[in-house]
Design a protein around this motif. Structure first.
Motif, PDB file in Angstrom:
ATOM      1  N   LYS A  23       0.823  -1.202   0.000  1.00 53.10           N
ATOM      2  CA  LYS A  23       0.000   0.000   0.000  1.00 53.10           C
ATOM      3  C   LYS A  23       0.857   1.252   0.000  1.00 53.10           C
ATOM      4  CE  LYS A  23      -4.452  -0.665   0.119  1.00 53.10           C
ATOM      5  NZ  LYS A  23      -4.678  -2.047   0.569  1.00 53.10           N
ATOM      6  N   SER A  24       1.848   1.264   0.878  1.00 48.43           N
ATOM      7  CA  SER A  24       2.656   2.462   1.030  1.00 48.43           C
ATOM      8  C   SER A  24       3.787   2.456   0.017  1.00 48.43           C
ATOM      9  CB  SER A  24       3.234   2.529   2.434  1.00 48.43           C
ATOM     10  OG  SER A  24       4.231   3.514   2.470  1.00 48.43           O
ATOM     11  N   LYS A  25       3.845   3.555  -0.746  1.00 53.72           N
ATOM     12  CA  LYS A  25       4.916   3.655  -1.734  1.00 53.72           C
ATOM     13  C   LYS A  25       6.147   4.333  -1.130  1.00 53.72           C
ATOM     14  CE  LYS A  25       2.199   2.532  -5.308  1.00 53.72           C
ATOM     15  NZ  LYS A  25       2.325   1.316  -6.061  1.00 53.72           N
ATOM     16  N   ARG A  26       6.029   4.727   0.110  1.00 56.81           N
ATOM     17  CA  ARG A  26       7.111   5.497   0.707  1.00 56.81           C
ATOM     18  C   ARG A  26       8.410   4.699   0.801  1.00 56.81           C
ATOM     19  NH1 ARG A  26       6.861  10.531   1.216  1.00 56.81           N
ATOM     20  NH2 ARG A  26       4.750  11.244   0.951  1.00 56.81           N
ATOM     21  N   ILE A  27       8.226   3.405   0.971  1.00 59.34           N
ATOM     22  CA  ILE A  27       9.412   2.585   1.223  1.00 59.34           C
ATOM     23  C   ILE A  27      10.239   2.408  -0.046  1.00 59.34           C
ATOM     24  CG2 ILE A  27       8.271   0.404   0.748  1.00 59.34           C
ATOM     25  CD1 ILE A  27       9.883  -0.814   2.986  1.00 59.34           C
ATOM     26  N   LEU A  28       9.608   2.628  -1.210  1.00 57.37           N
ATOM     27  CA  LEU A  28      10.284   2.268  -2.456  1.00 57.37           C
ATOM     28  C   LEU A  28      11.577   3.025  -2.690  1.00 57.37           C
ATOM     29  CD1 LEU A  28       7.208   1.853  -4.731  1.00 57.37           C
ATOM     30  CD2 LEU A  28       8.859   0.106  -4.130  1.00 57.37           C
ATOM     31  N   LEU A  29      11.514   4.317  -2.458  1.00 55.34           N
ATOM     32  CA  LEU A  29      12.693   5.120  -2.745  1.00 55.34           C
ATOM     33  C   LEU A  29      13.882   4.734  -1.861  1.00 55.34           C
ATOM     34  CD1 LEU A  29      14.140   7.491  -4.071  1.00 55.34           C
ATOM     35  CD2 LEU A  29      12.921   9.027  -2.592  1.00 55.34           C
ATOM     36  N   PRO A  30      13.721   4.703  -0.540  1.00 59.50           N
ATOM     37  CA  PRO A  30      14.843   4.262   0.287  1.00 59.50           C
ATOM     38  C   PRO A  30      15.306   2.848  -0.065  1.00 59.50           C
ATOM     39  CG  PRO A  30      13.024   5.012   1.662  1.00 59.50           C
ATOM     40  CD  PRO A  30      12.565   5.099   0.266  1.00 59.50           C
ATOM     41  N   LEU A  31      14.333   2.034  -0.395  1.00 55.66           N
ATOM     42  CA  LEU A  31      14.690   0.653  -0.699  1.00 55.66           C
ATOM     43  C   LEU A  31      15.545   0.579  -1.963  1.00 55.66           C
ATOM     44  CD1 LEU A  31      13.911  -1.903   0.790  1.00 55.66           C
ATOM     45  CD2 LEU A  31      12.304  -2.371  -1.032  1.00 55.66           C
ATOM     46  N   ALA A  32      15.137   1.329  -2.980  1.00 59.63           N
ATOM     47  CA  ALA A  32      15.918   1.328  -4.214  1.00 59.63           C
ATOM     48  C   ALA A  32      17.334   1.815  -3.942  1.00 59.63           C
ATOM     49  CB  ALA A  32      15.241   2.217  -5.255  1.00 59.63           C
ATOM     50  N   LEU A  33      17.425   2.846  -3.119  1.00 63.22           N
ATOM     51  CA  LEU A  33      18.750   3.344  -2.758  1.00 63.22           C
ATOM     52  C   LEU A  33      19.544   2.264  -2.050  1.00 63.22           C
ATOM     53  CD1 LEU A  33      17.894   6.926  -1.498  1.00 63.22           C
ATOM     54  CD2 LEU A  33      19.129   6.297  -3.553  1.00 63.22           C
ATOM     55  N   PHE A  34      18.866   1.615  -1.139  1.00 60.72           N
ATOM     56  CA  PHE A  34      19.516   0.558  -0.373  1.00 60.72           C
ATOM     57  C   PHE A  34      20.047  -0.534  -1.307  1.00 60.72           C
ATOM     58  CE2 PHE A  34      18.866  -3.551   1.834  1.00 60.72           C
ATOM     59  CZ  PHE A  34      19.869  -3.407   2.782  1.00 60.72           C
ATOM     60  N   PHE A  35      19.207  -0.954  -2.231  1.00 59.48           N
ATOM     61  CA  PHE A  35      19.631  -1.972  -3.197  1.00 59.48           C
ATOM     62  C   PHE A  35      20.890  -1.537  -3.932  1.00 59.48           C
ATOM     63  CE2 PHE A  35      15.003  -3.496  -3.846  1.00 59.48           C
ATOM     64  CZ  PHE A  35      15.140  -4.326  -2.739  1.00 59.48           C
ATOM     65  N   LEU A  36      20.841  -0.302  -4.402  1.00 66.50           N
ATOM     66  CA  LEU A  36      21.958   0.155  -5.228  1.00 66.50           C
ATOM     67  C   LEU A  36      23.229   0.278  -4.406  1.00 66.50           C
ATOM     68  CD1 LEU A  36      20.057   2.639  -7.451  1.00 66.50           C
ATOM     69  CD2 LEU A  36      21.427   0.735  -8.240  1.00 66.50           C
ATOM     70  N   ILE A  37      23.063   0.675  -3.152  1.00 63.02           N
ATOM     71  CA  ILE A  37      24.261   0.770  -2.311  1.00 63.02           C
ATOM     72  C   ILE A  37      24.871  -0.611  -2.130  1.00 63.02           C
ATOM     73  CG2 ILE A  37      25.038   1.238   0.041  1.00 63.02           C
ATOM     74  CD1 ILE A  37      22.997   3.569   0.040  1.00 63.02           C
ATOM     75  N   ILE A  38      24.015  -1.597  -1.903  1.00 66.21           N
ATOM     76  CA  ILE A  38      24.526  -2.962  -1.765  1.00 66.21           C
ATOM     77  C   ILE A  38      25.269  -3.367  -3.029  1.00 66.21           C
ATOM     78  CG2 ILE A  38      23.850  -5.384  -1.630  1.00 66.21           C
ATOM     79  CD1 ILE A  38      21.718  -4.657   0.253  1.00 66.21           C
ATOM     80  N   VAL A  39      24.637  -3.119  -4.154  1.00 66.71           N
ATOM     81  CA  VAL A  39      25.270  -3.515  -5.413  1.00 66.71           C
ATOM     82  C   VAL A  39      26.596  -2.797  -5.596  1.00 66.71           C
ATOM     83  CG1 VAL A  39      25.038  -3.429  -7.902  1.00 66.71           C
ATOM     84  CG2 VAL A  39      23.125  -4.130  -6.511  1.00 66.71           C
ATOM     85  N   PHE A  40      26.571  -1.522  -5.284  1.00 61.09           N
ATOM     86  CA  PHE A  40      27.798  -0.743  -5.416  1.00 61.09           C
ATOM     87  C   PHE A  40      28.907  -1.356  -4.561  1.00 61.09           C
ATOM     88  CE2 PHE A  40      30.551   2.882  -4.422  1.00 61.09           C
ATOM     89  CZ  PHE A  40      30.800   3.331  -5.713  1.00 61.09           C
ATOM     90  N   GLY A  41      28.558  -1.703  -3.330  1.00 59.20           N
ATOM     91  CA  GLY A  41      29.554  -2.293  -2.443  1.00 59.20           C
ATOM     92  C   GLY A  41      30.022  -3.648  -2.928  1.00 59.20           C
ATOM     93  N   VAL A  42      29.061  -4.469  -3.290  1.00 56.75           N
ATOM     94  CA  VAL A  42      29.407  -5.828  -3.714  1.00 56.75           C
ATOM     95  C   VAL A  42      30.311  -5.792  -4.928  1.00 56.75           C
ATOM     96  CG1 VAL A  42      28.425  -7.860  -4.806  1.00 56.75           C
ATOM     97  CG2 VAL A  42      27.419  -6.965  -2.726  1.00 56.75           C
ATOM     98  N   ASN A  43      29.986  -4.865  -5.813  1.00 56.15           N
ATOM     99  CA  ASN A  43      30.769  -4.735  -7.037  1.00 56.15           C
ATOM    100  C   ASN A  43      32.244  -4.510  -6.732  1.00 56.15           C
ATOM    101  OD1 ASN A  43      31.387  -4.136  -9.798  1.00 56.15           O
ATOM    102  ND2 ASN A  43      31.336  -1.990  -9.211  1.00 56.15           N
ATOM    103  N   LEU A  44      32.503  -3.722  -5.689  1.00 53.34           N
ATOM    104  CA  LEU A  44      33.896  -3.378  -5.394  1.00 53.34           C
ATOM    105  C   LEU A  44      34.713  -4.594  -4.977  1.00 53.34           C
ATOM    106  CD1 LEU A  44      33.484   0.026  -3.580  1.00 53.34           C
ATOM    107  CD2 LEU A  44      33.970  -0.442  -5.966  1.00 53.34           C
TER     108      LEU A  44
END
Lengths: 126, 351, 109, 483, 460
Positions: free
Chosen positions: E21-42
């Motif tokens: 229902k709540s779309k609020r979580i999407l933005l932080p979550l997307a950021l979170f995903f990308l940060i993980i990917v960024f870290g893992v990539n390194l």
């Protein structure tokens, strides 16, 4: 089934042309015959579209519900994915457990997409 | 391929084509007879003994009707539509093995128009072309009912094609081949696929009904809603071809089901029969001919089933139909694939 | 399954090459000259299929499966492209009631 | 280390100023600039005037893989330029005290930030570092001029910006080329550049690439078109920065990066440059005579003066170079002073038209005196700073070619003409409507003008204080040029 | 490899999270995903690995570009805050499509086999076609999507035909093997090969919008919702150029002489068209579109220099360009949303109403213009240095320098509007907290790289 394995040459595919010719011949014959045999009387009312006797309004080439498009689009996607499974299925025993697991992942993705589509309500027709 | 073989093949093809047309024609007769039987009526009984000439009379009538084209329609497509439907239906039987090989004068003749190692795909490809016939016809009529019928037909066909394709995969996993002849040969004797694929068969059966636009899936042409669906505007032999195509499709679908799940021309105690006749050539031919009979028996059974269902079950609602196709059959088919795969692997692992 | 390449090889490679090049050229010309979005799109598909044919022929001639694998990839991608493309065309059609690309001139080229 | 401190202190101060709201910003900026001046004096005290080499050097890798170092240091010429900068900036800030600019924190931060750029240009001992600071100095002054300037500021300052950037891009290309000519893993160190031996042909075009960049900045005759407009439209502080210090960047660039790097190119084209410079002198002087706007007049006089400096340094003899150095200091002091006086007049009368001014002497005695002194310095009256520089420069030009010297000498005569005409028009005569209620200098204004006047006399009377600092460095350069 | 898998999973997961229902979580979550990917990539740094029978190679080149593209996306995502506020029903899909196209982009920089290049390009492009048309009601968006799609598909066809011809000539899709095949024939190349190479170049040139295959760019960029235009002009371009360089370096190094004339013509044309085109625009967004063409030209310059510095200079340029462009489009988006219009005039007085936005925009404009103290300067600097390694290309650098000066003209129009024009009756623009943070971050990063470029330029 070694006995069925033979040298393939292009002419092996001739029978299909025969069948095609036969089918096409029948179709053309039937269409031409009915065209020639039947009577022809033209009238305006007869030429109109028959819509349960109600005067037909406008053209039938109107836009239709987008759900049909959605179904068509989904079909294209899923059909190709399913076709991909055919070679896998044929060689299933060769691939063994590994292949099974890989297909499992593939199907998982497919199902994920599938459930997404369902949840999105694309397939709701009520 | 030698020319003699080619001639044999040509004869065979024409024969099958004739039989196909004949069966399609007489399907209408049986349809009415069975309907009458179920509804406790007599059915057609005027033309010929037991009304047996009724289909021919019908065909003749269709030929002599006015070849009518509505003024607002797209003329070329209006004619092409039924043509495609008929053509495609007639083409689809090419890869079905109606029997094993006959040995005539030293030449081995397979009772199959053509053996390709992608037989299943061929059927699939050709059958799905059939939807063009409906779609073009419905659209060319320039009639709202026709269009709606055509679109319904199209989306119904493509929807059930998915489940059908998926249910087939399980069979292919068992057989390891796409060649229909090979699949048929593997089911020698009583080793039919139905024993391993009951669920798959059920799905395939349902899909076959939907693909042929038969009750309970005959929404594209439901008289009550859409007059006649995509063929509302059609008359004479063009209508005839649509009807013909439908019955040919029933025939082909029955043949495919028989081939894939019910052992095609195979029958129990086949080898016993072969062993009973001393001359190997004769034995082969006899077994093959019996096989052909068995095959057709199976096909007739299925055709009967098609008609039985028609007069037994009510029509689906459109949303129910789509829901069944997408949300029940497809997951079920995938489940079936997984079960089959697991089973095969387990069997290979254990034994 | 090993016989089909032999069948393919009974026809010289140049034939396939010319055939698919011709097909490809037809596609290119179609894209450049037609105005209907769907026709353009079909021409693009024609180009892709020209590629597929050539790949298949080459695969048979080189006895190399990787080209056939590529065909699979192309088909899958083409399917995805079809979906997206049709969706876009339908969306546009709903707004301008036409599939003529010339009508779309809200943005100058 | 002191060099680095000198370099970065203004930038740090700028950051600090940025966060001070309201009028406090100007005070903090002023204090910071004073601290910087003190630092430079401290640096000077540690400077060995006998040594012509780079001192107080600091070098560490900047872009290691490319062999580019962050190397800074000062020789005699640099240290004078740094002193000029650190001396003028507090005065410029002080001179702005009577103005109420919008967003003062940004304004002063930009000035201080520009100081970093300017000092960086003077202390950079690496070509790319030099280029870097060259541009860093440009951006703040562009914004100062374009945001706080006059009505026509946008077009004019943008023209100025494009011009200079365009020129400096050529300089960059030349630097890159030179850098790639250095042996081994390339380096862009100034000494490595000095040691390059290039073919005459490549020297020739590199000369032009570099010269265009410096000439636009100075500006030398055909590249000067941006200058009068910009000086006129920019706020006074920006004009002071531009004319007092930034203009010297171009000259300094010629001395440091053009003459010693491509001596063959210079010897090939120096006559052309001299001719251009001298044309510029005469042309600008004549235009200046016809000007009615005070700021424009000073702007054109500036072109004339710079033309002489350019002519002097391209003579490639000691007099010319030394004269160039000392004249840079003098001109910086004089022109800042003159612009400030114009600013004072403008702020009281709201006009810069000579015709609508007059009779100011009667109301403002102190102003008249300061104005007169600065003006005389500018027209090179003996005992003032202008005399020393122009004398040396002219004698350098004479050594090179007597005819050139003779024409260049016109600058003094013409300069006297337009300057004195101006003085007469503005200060004497009958009072006009605008000058009716003219008030004399305030304390604040005095505080700006007094140091300037002191410097006018100091350089005029004891030029050796400064000449001796730059002499070893100039000699050093001459040996490199004549290698 | 892990990053590809993770991104795919995250993308799919994101789709389902969108049903909440709540779309609020999407933005932080997307950021979170990308940060993980960024870290893992390194973690893959200095640990070259080959996957899928040598179809993909994750080497330092791939890791570096993956890092840049992930970072760019990471920085871009916060600008979607507006979609969050408007409760756009397709928010989850936008994020997922971005994640998916990032997968494609990563494949494009780590491919070892042309099949993967093709698949990567398509994954990237198909997602972008959708996003280009994501504003369903807007005719401009429709048109952009349709044009992008038709043109994209068309050039994909050409690209493919090129690949097949190359395969026909060399017998392999593996880029290293293709390279080896040419050496084996001593650089003697069949017509098929040359034709294939040409078509490949055309195909990829389209993707990075190099002239004369740029004609779609202004329209598509203009019509596409700004948020996605930013993605198109950064990640897509970076991936395209990185893939291009990798292709040329690994597969066609031996036939340098063959493709060099074509490429240099494309490069010069791109530079000229991009810069001159940008000058005559009246819309800031179209200007940015043309500017992206011109930057493709600079990137191509270091490609055609084709020496050991090319990769690091492409890397640095991509980073500098991407970050600055993200900021530019981000500010543009906010300005256009509030003030209704993407003309230069919309920026009037932004320096007064929103100093932060104006400052960030200024820094990014300076960076794009290549003025020192910003990363853009060193980006151009490295490009020029790389090109000048070969003395014969001095003329190219001169053209580029002149055009860079032209570039300053149009970038400064924005700056001038922001600081030197009165604000009129425009009000302060609301900037979300994420977006402000990102703008500050980009500004600091741009300046930091403008002072200490060695942080990035020396890693490859």
């Amino acid at each position: 089934m070694e006995s069925t394995v033979e040298q393939y040459v292009p002419s092996d595919y001739l029978p299909i042309i025969i069948q095609f010719a036969a089918a096409l011949g029948f179709v053309i014959f039937a269409l031409v015959a009915t065209h020639l045999l039947g009577p022809k009387r033209k009238s305006e009312v007869k030429g109109a579209a028959w819509e349960s006797g109600i005067e037909s309004v406008g053209d039938a080439r109107t836009p239709i519900s987008y759900k049909y498009f959605m179904t068509a689009i989904l079909f294209v996607l899923f059909d190709v994915e399913i076709i991909f499974m055919y070679p896998w299925a044929v060689n299933f025993r060769e691939f063994g457990v590994d292949g099974f697991l890989q297909m499992f992942v593939f199907m998982g993705m497919l199902l994920a997409g599938f459930f997404y589509v369902i949840k999105k309500g694309i397939l709701k027709w009520e | 391929m030698e020319s003699v073989d080619l001639i044999y093949k040509a004869i065979y093809i024409l024969a099958i084509f004739g039989i196909t047309l004949l069966i399609a024609t007489y399907s209408t007769y049986f349809e009415r007879k069975i309907a009458a039987f179920i509804q406790d009526r007599v059915g057609p009984n005027r033309a010929g003994p037991l009304g047996l000439l009724q289909p021919l009379a019908d065909a003749g009538k269709l030929f002599f009707k006015e070849d009518f084209i509505p003024s607002k329609s797209n003329k070329a497509l209006f004619i092409i539509g039924p043509g495609i439907a008929m053509l495609v239906a007639a083409m689809s039987s090419a890869v079905i093995p109606f029997g094993d090989n006959l040995i005539i004068d030293g030449h081995v003749v397979f009772l199959q128009a053509i053996e390709v190692n992608i037989g299943v795909l061929y059927i699939f490809g050709v059958v799905s072309l059939g939807v063009y016939g409906l779609m073009i016809g419905g659209w060319a009529s320039n009639n709202k009912f026709s269009l709606l019928g055509a679109i319904r037909a199209a989306s119904q066909n493509i929807s059930y094609e998915l489940a059908m394709g998926l249910s087939l995969i399980a069979v292919l996993m068992l057989s390891g081949s796409l060649s229909l002849r090979e699949i048929a040969a593997q089911q020698a004797g009583f080793n039919w696929n139905i024993w391993y694929q009951p669920l798959g068969f059920l799905i395939f059966l349902v899909c076959a009904f939907a693909e042929t636009n038969r009750t309970p899936f005959d929404l594209p042409e439901s008289e009550a809603e859409l007059i006649g669906g995509y063929h509302t505007e059609y008359g004479s032999m063009k209508l005839g071809m649509y009807l013909f195509a439908e019955y040919i499709n029933i025939f082909v679908a029955s043949a495919v089901m028989a081939t894939l799940y019910f052992g095609a021309y195979n029958f129990p105690f086949m080898e016993d029969l072969r062993a009973a006749i001393s001359d190997p050539v004769l034995a082969n031919n006899v077994v093959t001919l019996v096989g052909v009979a068995v095959m057709f028996a199976k096909i007739f059974l299925f055709i009967f089933f098609f008609m039985w269902v028609r007069w037994t079950l009510p029509r689906f609602r459109y949303d129910q139909l789509m829901k069944l196709g997408w949300q029940i059959l497809i997951p079920l088919a995938i489940l079936n694939i997984l079960l089959t795969g697991g089973g095969i692997l387990l069997k290979d692992y254990l034994f | 399954m090993n016989q089909i390449p032999e069948v393919i090889r009974t026809i010289p490679l140049e034939y396939y090459l010319f055939f698919s090049t011709a097909l490809f050229a037809i596609g290119v010309i179609g894209v450049l000259t037609r105005r209907n979005a769907i026709v353009i799109f079909m021409c693009v598909e024609l180009m892709l299929n020209a590629v597929n044919i050539l790949l298949t022929a080459l695969s048979a001639y080189r006895a190399d499966a990787s080209a056939q694998v590529f065909v699979f990839f192309i088909m899958a991608v083409a399917a995805a492209e079809v979906c997206v493309g049709l969706a876009i065309i339908v969306m546009t059609y709903r707004n301008i009631r036409s599939t003529d690309v010339q009508l779309l001139s809200y943005l100058k080229w | 280390m002191i060099t680095a401190l000198l370099l970065f202190w203004p930038a740090l101060a700028a950051l600090l100023v940025l966060f001070i709201k309201g009028t406090g910003a100007k005070k903090v900026a002023f204090v910071a600039a004073l601290v910087e001046f003190a630092l430079s004096l401290f640096a000077l005290s540690g400077f060995d005037a006998q040594n012509g080499n780079t001192q107080m050097a600091l070098s560490f890798p900047w872009i290691e893989s490319a062999g580019i170092n962050f190397s800074i240091g000062m020789d005699g010429i640099s240290v004078l330029m740094v002193l000029l900068t650190t001396f003028l900036i507090p005065l410029i800030i002080l001179s702005s005290f009577k103005h109420e600019y919008k967003n003062p924190n940004v304004f002063y931060a930009l000035i201080l930030f520009m100081q970093t750029g300017l000092i960086g240009v003077f202390v950079a001992m690496d070509a790319f570092l030099f280029y870097f600071f060259w541009e860093v100095a440009l951006i703040p002054v562009y914004f100062i001029a374009a945001i706080w300037g006059g009505t026509d500021r946008i077009k004019v300052t943008f023209k100025f910006f494009l011009y200079t950037i365009f020129g400096s891009l050529f300089m960059l290309a030349a630097f890159v080329y030179l850098y790639l000519q250095t042996p081994g893993t390339h380096t862009s160190d100034v000494n490595a550049f000095y040691q390059l031996t290039l073919s005459a042909e490549s020297q020739s075009w590199i000369f032009w690439f570099l010269f265009i960049a410096f000439a636009i900045k100075m500006p030398v005759f055909p590249f000067h078109t941006w200058q009068p407009d910009t000086y006129t439209e920019a706020p006074t502080q920006a004009t002071m920065l531009l004319s007092g210090i930034m203009l010297k960047m171009g000259i300094y660039g010629v001395i440091r990066w053009l003459l010693p790097v491509v001596p063959m190119g210079v010897s090939q084209w120096d006559e052309v440059v001299l001719v251009l410079s001298i044309i510029g002198i005469v042309y600008a002087s004549i235009i200046a005579i016809r000007q009615r706007d005070l700021k424009r007049l000073i702007a054109y006089s500036s072109i004339a003066h710079v033309g002489l400096i350019a002519a002097g340094i391209f003579t490639l003899n000691e007099q010319g170079l030394q004269g160039g150095v000392i004249q840079m200091l003098s001109h910086g002091i004089n022109v800042v002073g003159l612009f400030f006086i114009i600013d004072i007049i403008f702020s009281r009368t709201n006009t810069r038209e000579i015709t609508s001014l007059g009779g100011i002497t009667q109301n403002a005695k102190a102003l008249s005196i300061f104005f007169m002194i600065l003006l005389l310095g500018s027209v090179a009256l003996p005992l003032t700073n202008g005399f020393v520089g122009e004398f040396l420069l002219l004698s350098g030009v004479f050594q090179y070619n007597a005819w050139f010297g003779a024409v260049a000498g016109l600058t003094i005569i013409l300069g006297a003409v337009y300057m004195l005409r101006m003085f007469q028009g503005v200060m004497f005569g009958t009072k006009s409507e605008q000058t009716e209620a003219f008030t004399d200098l305030t304390l604040n204004e005095m505080a700006v003008l007094i140091p300037l006047v002191i410097m006018v006399f100091w350089i005029g009377l004891f030029p050796n204080t400064f000449l001796s600092i730059s002499e070893p460095a100039v000699m050093n350069l001459l040996t490199i040029i004549n290698r | 490899m892990t990053s590809i898998i993770l991104l795919s999973i995250f993308g799919i997961a994101n789709l389902f999270i969108g049903f909440l229902k709540s779309k609020r979580i999407l933005l932080p979550l997307a950021l979170f995903f990308l940060i993980i990917v960024f870290g893992v990539n390194l973690f893959s740094w200095n640990d070259p690995q080959s996957y899928f029978n040598n179809m993909l190679t994750i080497d330092n080149y791939a890791v570096a570009f993956t890092g840049i593209m992930t970072l760019t996306t990471l920085l871009l995502i916060p600008f979607s805050q507006r979609y969050v506020e408007e409760r756009d029903s397709n928010l989850a899909e936008y994020y997922s499509l971005l994640l998916f196209s990032l997968v494609g982009a990563i494949m494009m920089v780590s491919y070892e086999n042309m099949i993967m290049l093709f698949v990567g390009i398509e994954i990237l492009s198909i997602a972008m076609y959708v996003l280009a048309g994501s504003n369903k009601k807007s005719l401009r968006s429709n048109e952009a999507a349709l044009k992008y799609f038709l043109m994209g598909a068309f050039f994909t066809g050409i690209l493919l035909f090129g690949m097949v011809l190359i395969y026909g000539a060399t017998g392999s899709f593996n880029i290293t093997e293709i390279g080896a095949a040419q050496i084996a024939t001593d650089g003697v190349m069949s017509t098929m090969f040359v034709l294939g190479l040409l078509m490949l170049i055309i195909g990829i040139s389209f993707k990075i919008s190099a002239a004369p295959f740029h004609f779609w760019t202004p329209d598509v960029y203009d019509g596409t919702p700004t948020f996605f235009t930013a993605f198109m002009s950064t990640v897509v371009k970076t991936a395209g150029v990185a893939a291009f360089y990798k292709l040329m370096a690994a597969a066609f190094a031996a036939s340098y002489v063959t493709w060099f004339p074509t490429m240099i013509a494309i490069t010069v044309l791109t530079l000229v068209v991009g810069n001159i085109g940008a000058v005559i625009q009246s819309s800031a967004k179209r200007m940015l579109a043309y500017s992206s063409i011109s930057h493709a030209g600079y990137l191509l310059m270091s490609l055609i220099a084709f020496n050991e510095r090319s990769d690091s200079s492409i890397l640095f340029y991509s980073l500098a360009y991407s970050t600055a462009t993200v900021a530019a489009f981000g500010v543009l988006k906010m300005v256009a949303a509030q003030r209704g219009g993407e003309k230069y005039e919309s920026f009037n007085g932004l320096g007064r109403t929103n100093p932060l936005l104006a400052f960030a925009m200024t820094v990014s404009m300076l960076s794009l213009a290549g003025i020192p103290l910003t990363a853009g300067f060193f980006a151009k600097f490295f490009v020029f240095t790389t090109v000048l390694q070969d003395n014969n290309l001095m003329w190219l650098v001169i053209i580029a320098v002149i055009l860079a000066a032209v570039g300053i003209y149009y970038y400064f129009r924005v700056v001038i509007a922001m600081y030197m024009q009165p604000a009129g009756d425009y009000e302060k623009i609301n900037v979300g907290s994420f977006a402000s943070f990102v703008l500050i971050f980009i500004t600091v990063l741009t300046i930091l790289l403008g002072i200490a470029p060695a942080l990035v330029s020396d890693i490859l």
